[in-house]
Structure formats: C-alpha cells, structure tokens
Design a protein around this motif. Structure first.
Motif, PDB file in Angstrom:
ATOM      1  N   PRO A  53       0.611  -1.182   0.024  1.00 61.81           N
ATOM      2  CA  PRO A  53       0.016   0.068  -0.028  1.00 61.81           C
ATOM      3  C   PRO A  53       0.748   1.077   0.037  1.00 61.81           C
ATOM      4  CG  PRO A  53      -0.020  -0.944   2.219  1.00 61.81           C
ATOM      5  CD  PRO A  53       0.703  -2.070   1.339  1.00 61.81           C
ATOM      6  N   PHE A  54       2.140   1.075   0.428  1.00 56.78           N
ATOM      7  CA  PHE A  54       3.088   2.446   0.359  1.00 56.78           C
ATOM      8  C   PHE A  54       3.550   2.539  -1.038  1.00 56.78           C
ATOM      9  CE2 PHE A  54       6.967   4.479   1.565  1.00 56.78           C
ATOM     10  CZ  PHE A  54       6.466   5.655   1.950  1.00 56.78           C
ATOM     11  N   ALA A  55       3.555   1.506  -2.162  1.00 56.42           N
ATOM     12  CA  ALA A  55       4.212   1.940  -3.283  1.00 56.42           C
ATOM     13  C   ALA A  55       3.845   3.095  -3.950  1.00 56.42           C
ATOM     14  CB  ALA A  55       3.771   0.774  -4.166  1.00 56.42           C
ATOM     15  N   PRO A  56       2.734   3.594  -3.871  1.00 59.70           N
ATOM     16  CA  PRO A  56       2.363   4.975  -4.690  1.00 59.70           C
ATOM     17  C   PRO A  56       3.434   6.047  -3.951  1.00 59.70           C
ATOM     18  CG  PRO A  56       0.255   3.959  -4.377  1.00 59.70           C
ATOM     19  CD  PRO A  56       1.411   3.053  -3.416  1.00 59.70           C
ATOM     20  N   ARG A  57       3.619   5.944  -2.754  1.00 53.16           N
ATOM     21  CA  ARG A  57       4.528   7.030  -2.303  1.00 53.16           C
ATOM     22  C   ARG A  57       6.060   6.584  -2.052  1.00 53.16           C
ATOM     23  NH1 ARG A  57       1.382   8.350   3.582  1.00 53.16           N
ATOM     24  NH2 ARG A  57       2.842  10.171   3.260  1.00 53.16           N
ATOM     25  N   CYS A  58       6.504   5.627  -2.552  1.00 50.04           N
ATOM     26  CA  CYS A  58       7.718   5.211  -2.244  1.00 50.04           C
ATOM     27  C   CYS A  58       8.656   5.379  -3.242  1.00 50.04           C
ATOM     28  CB  CYS A  58       7.830   3.391  -2.307  1.00 50.04           C
ATOM     29  SG  CYS A  58       9.386   2.861  -1.644  1.00 50.04           S
ATOM     30  N   PRO A  59       9.821   5.978  -2.798  1.00 49.28           N
ATOM     31  CA  PRO A  59      10.890   6.233  -4.031  1.00 49.28           C
ATOM     32  C   PRO A  59      11.589   4.955  -4.477  1.00 49.28           C
ATOM     33  CG  PRO A  59      11.681   6.739  -1.846  1.00 49.28           C
ATOM     34  CD  PRO A  59      10.270   6.390  -1.628  1.00 49.28           C
ATOM     35  N   TYR A  60      11.480   3.950  -3.828  1.00 48.17           N
ATOM     36  CA  TYR A  60      12.037   2.744  -4.341  1.00 48.17           C
ATOM     37  C   TYR A  60      11.049   1.630  -5.166  1.00 48.17           C
ATOM     38  CZ  TYR A  60      15.226   4.617  -0.975  1.00 48.17           C
ATOM     39  OH  TYR A  60      16.011   5.459  -0.129  1.00 48.17           O
ATOM     40  N   ALA A  61       9.933   2.056  -5.373  1.00 51.42           N
ATOM     41  CA  ALA A  61       9.000   1.423  -6.016  1.00 51.42           C
ATOM     42  C   ALA A  61       9.224   0.923  -7.324  1.00 51.42           C
ATOM     43  CB  ALA A  61       7.519   1.922  -5.642  1.00 51.42           C
ATOM     44  N   THR A  62       8.851  -0.552  -7.291  1.00 54.14           N
ATOM     45  CA  THR A  62       9.125  -1.247  -8.790  1.00 54.14           C
ATOM     46  C   THR A  62       7.953  -1.939  -9.084  1.00 54.14           C
ATOM     47  OG1 THR A  62      10.085  -3.179  -7.708  1.00 54.14           O
ATOM     48  CG2 THR A  62      11.604  -1.529  -8.374  1.00 54.14           C
ATOM     49  N   HIS A  63       7.642  -2.579 -10.185  1.00 56.01           N
ATOM     50  CA  HIS A  63       6.646  -3.376 -10.577  1.00 56.01           C
ATOM     51  C   HIS A  63       6.267  -4.724  -9.577  1.00 56.01           C
ATOM     52  CE1 HIS A  63      10.063  -5.867 -12.340  1.00 56.01           C
ATOM     53  NE2 HIS A  63       9.260  -6.885 -12.245  1.00 56.01           N
ATOM     54  N   LYS A  64       7.668  -5.074  -8.918  1.00 58.91           N
ATOM     55  CA  LYS A  64       7.408  -6.328  -8.116  1.00 58.91           C
ATOM     56  C   LYS A  64       6.257  -5.892  -6.737  1.00 58.91           C
ATOM     57  CE  LYS A  64      11.893  -6.500  -7.003  1.00 58.91           C
ATOM     58  NZ  LYS A  64      13.072  -7.188  -6.386  1.00 58.91           N
ATOM     59  N   CYS A  65       6.254  -4.552  -6.661  1.00 53.91           N
ATOM     60  CA  CYS A  65       5.445  -4.002  -5.244  1.00 53.91           C
ATOM     61  C   CYS A  65       3.901  -3.940  -5.660  1.00 53.91           C
ATOM     62  CB  CYS A  65       5.843  -2.552  -5.050  1.00 53.91           C
ATOM     63  SG  CYS A  65       7.571  -2.269  -4.696  1.00 53.91           S
ATOM     64  N   GLU A  66       3.635  -4.392  -6.845  1.00 45.49           N
ATOM     65  CA  GLU A  66       2.364  -4.663  -7.222  1.00 45.49           C
ATOM     66  C   GLU A  66       1.735  -6.020  -6.682  1.00 45.49           C
ATOM     67  OE1 GLU A  66       1.952  -3.732 -11.302  1.00 45.49           O
ATOM     68  OE2 GLU A  66       2.773  -1.780 -11.227  1.00 45.49           O
ATOM     69  N   SER A  67       2.532  -6.895  -6.338  1.00 44.61           N
ATOM     70  CA  SER A  67       2.236  -8.262  -5.889  1.00 44.61           C
ATOM     71  C   SER A  67       2.153  -8.046  -4.226  1.00 44.61           C
ATOM     72  CB  SER A  67       3.124  -9.204  -6.370  1.00 44.61           C
ATOM     73  OG  SER A  67       2.998  -9.229  -7.842  1.00 44.61           O
ATOM     74  N   ALA A  68       1.501  -9.046  -3.820  1.00 43.58           N
ATOM     75  CA  ALA A  68       1.590  -9.211  -2.322  1.00 43.58           C
ATOM     76  C   ALA A  68       3.080  -9.378  -1.954  1.00 43.58           C
ATOM     77  CB  ALA A  68       0.952 -10.350  -1.848  1.00 43.58           C
ATOM     78  N   VAL A  69       3.317  -8.649  -0.875  1.00 36.82           N
ATOM     79  CA  VAL A  69       4.774  -8.696  -0.351  1.00 36.82           C
ATOM     80  C   VAL A  69       4.553  -9.177   1.107  1.00 36.82           C
ATOM     81  CG1 VAL A  69       6.404  -6.922   0.416  1.00 36.82           C
ATOM     82  CG2 VAL A  69       5.066  -6.472  -1.248  1.00 36.82           C
TER      83      VAL A  69
END
Length: 326
Positions: A289-305
């Motif tokens: 859920p933090f991916a939209p604000r995260c400076p390190y977000a990648t496509h991997k963050c779109e799956s369950a972590v």
C-alpha cells in the motif's frame, strides 16, 4: 519436551471493515502481533493507519452498525476473545483489559462527578461496599496526582491534563493485565506530557501491566516501548525491538518517518515530509500500500509482499530491501 508457553496476547491475521455510503472501508488488513507480560509495544503511524481500530477490536468496542471483524483471532493467554459473548467481555473490560482514550473530553461523562466515574468501575468488578469503592477511587485520584478532596467535582472543573489523569485513573482502577493507551498525551503540553508518561510507566511497572501504546510520536516510543510496530494502511510494515527500529530503520516508510523529525544538531530550513497521502481505504492499491509514495517502488511491489528478516533480525515487509537500505 517442554511445551512452549503461549504469549500473553496474540493477535493473528486480524481484519476489520467499516461500511460507509455502501462502500467497504478496509481499516485493518491482516495484522498479527504478540505481546509478552509486562512489556510494551508501540503502534506507530499516521492518522488513519488503523491503529485505534486494532485496539478497539481487542476490547471489542467497534461500532455495532458500521464495523465488523472479518477475519483473525485475538487471544489473551490462549483464550480467543472474539469467541466470547458480550456478557463475558463486560467482565473482561476494565478488569483485565482497560483503555485510555485519546480525548478525555469525550471519554468522561460530563454529568457525573469524576470520583463516581472511578468508583463505578471499581464497584462493577469487585465485591465491595459503596464506601470501599469510593475510598479506592480517592486513592486512585491521589495516585495520579489529584487531591482526594476533588472527588466530588465534575469534569468541566478540571484542566485538559487533569482530565487525562482522571481517564488514566479509571483505566487503572482495577489493576488490569493489559492497558490500551490511545495517544494518551497528544492533547497535552510538553510538561504535562512528560508527567503523564512517567505516571503510566510507574503504574505499569508496579502492577507488571502489559501495554499497547498507540502514537505517532517517535519520541514517546523511545521513552516508553520495548517493541515497535510501524503501521500503514492497516498493515504492519516493519516490526522489531525499539533498538532495532531506531538503530536500523529499514522500510522506506519507517525511514520517511524518521526523516521527518527535525535534527536539532543540523541547521535546516525545511522539514522532510513523506510525499503524498495515505491511500483511500475503500480502494487500496494492489500489493504494497505504500508503493504510490515510495521512492524505491518497482513492478514487484504490485504483488503481495511478505515479511523479510533484516540482517539484525527484525521483520520488514518490503521487496526492495537492498535499495531501501542503501
């Protein structure tokens, strides 16, 4: 083989939903945590992260019409509180589990004398006379630094800090095993805040009380907590001991929280807030859920972590740990 003793409190896969305008508000999304007897865990995060909903779920005081627990268990010394009837929970509330509410203005009954509000809790959970309950209430007032001769005064005759002390007295009147403190010092000035924190700490140590402290103030966490759980959008992003979280913050959100604290040793003109806002709880993003604000977000963050163990042994829910740590 010796059987491992169950944790004092174990919350597992807890999920809470609210209904609003026909939409499901996902307030708590699979929270799991454990708490040992006599220890304190801090739930840290922005307003709206779901921290208070976690506490209210443990005490089972969520609004009947608009909220429901959709999954999970809450076990107190092995007993699942979610299986108990309302009658059983009334025996537990105040006696075994108490809550210090965030706003003393709304927590106290304005039409009742403060002493009567404390004595009512004592009488409800103990076999005692009215006089004995009132004497216990007066001792509790003294314990939180209020003269016993103010027993018959009303809430409006007390300052904000004194009201909060009364709320603490009510919560601790029956020496509960578990204390849920929902931002107990947020509305207080710095001097009174320090006094209230010391009071809670002293009483907790005296009675070996376990505590869940809900706050967004990392300074309060540093003074009070043994363990820390960073909460965001109804999920725990990172959890570990106080030393692990403060010395080695790993999740980008945790790093952002620490980065937003001004450094008194540096000459800085601007603070460094976390860009963006909490996601809409009715429409959470997929994956982290933090991916939209995260400076390190990648496509991997779109799956369950899932949680990953960091080098120092605490848990972090991030799939880009190397980049975050670097």
């Amino acid at each position: 083989m010796e059987q491992k003793q169950a944790p004092f409190l174990e919350v597992k896969d807890l999920a809470v939903e609210y209904s609003s305008d026909g939409k499901a508000v996902h307030a708590v999304n699979g929270i799991s945590l454990t708490l040992e007897k006599g220890k304190t865990i801090g739930l840290v995060g922005e307003t709206g992260a779901g921290k208070t909903s976690i506490a209210k779920s443990i005490l089972q005081i969520l609004p009947d019409r608009s909220a429901r627990i959709t999954a999970g268990t809450v076990k107190l010394e092995g007993q699942n509180l979610l299986d108990l009837t309302e009658k059983d929970m009334r025996e537990i509330r105040g006696k075994r589990i108490s809550m210090i509410f965030q706003d003393p203005m709304t927590a106290l009954n304005p039409t009742m004398r403060v002493g009567q509000q404390i004595a009512e809790v004592v009488a409800l959970h103990n076999s005692c006379t009215k006089a004995e309950a009132e004497e216990r209430a007066k001792k509790m007032l003294e314990m939180v630094g209020i003269p016993r001769d103010r027993f018959r005064e009303y809430p409006h005759q007390f300052s904000g800090g004194m009201k909060q002390r009364v709320v603490i007295a009510i919560a601790l009147a029956c020496e509960p095993d578990l204390l849920l403190a929902d931002e107990p010092t947020t509305a207080l000035d710095v001097t009174i805040q320090a006094q209230v924190l010391k009071l809670i700490s002293d009483l907790k140590e005296k009675n070996n009380t376990s505590m869940i402290l809900i706050t967004h103030d990392l300074g309060v966490v540093a003074e009070t907590c043994d363990e820390v759980a960073i909460v965001y959008a109804g999920q725990i992003m990172e959890t570990g001991t106080r030393e692990q979280i403060f010395d080695h913050p790993t999740h980008p959100y945790t790093i952002g929280l620490f980065g937003a604290i001004p450094d008194m040793n540096e000459d800085e003109e601007w603070l460094h807030p976390i860009d963006g806002m909490l996601p809409d709880p009715t429409d959470l993003p997929p994956g982290c859920p933090f991916a939209p604000r995260c400076p390190y977000a990648t496509h991997k963050c779109e799956s369950a972590v899932d949680f990953t163990m960091t080098p120092d042994g605490h848990a972090c829910r991030c799939c880009n740990l190397e980049r975050a740590e670097g």
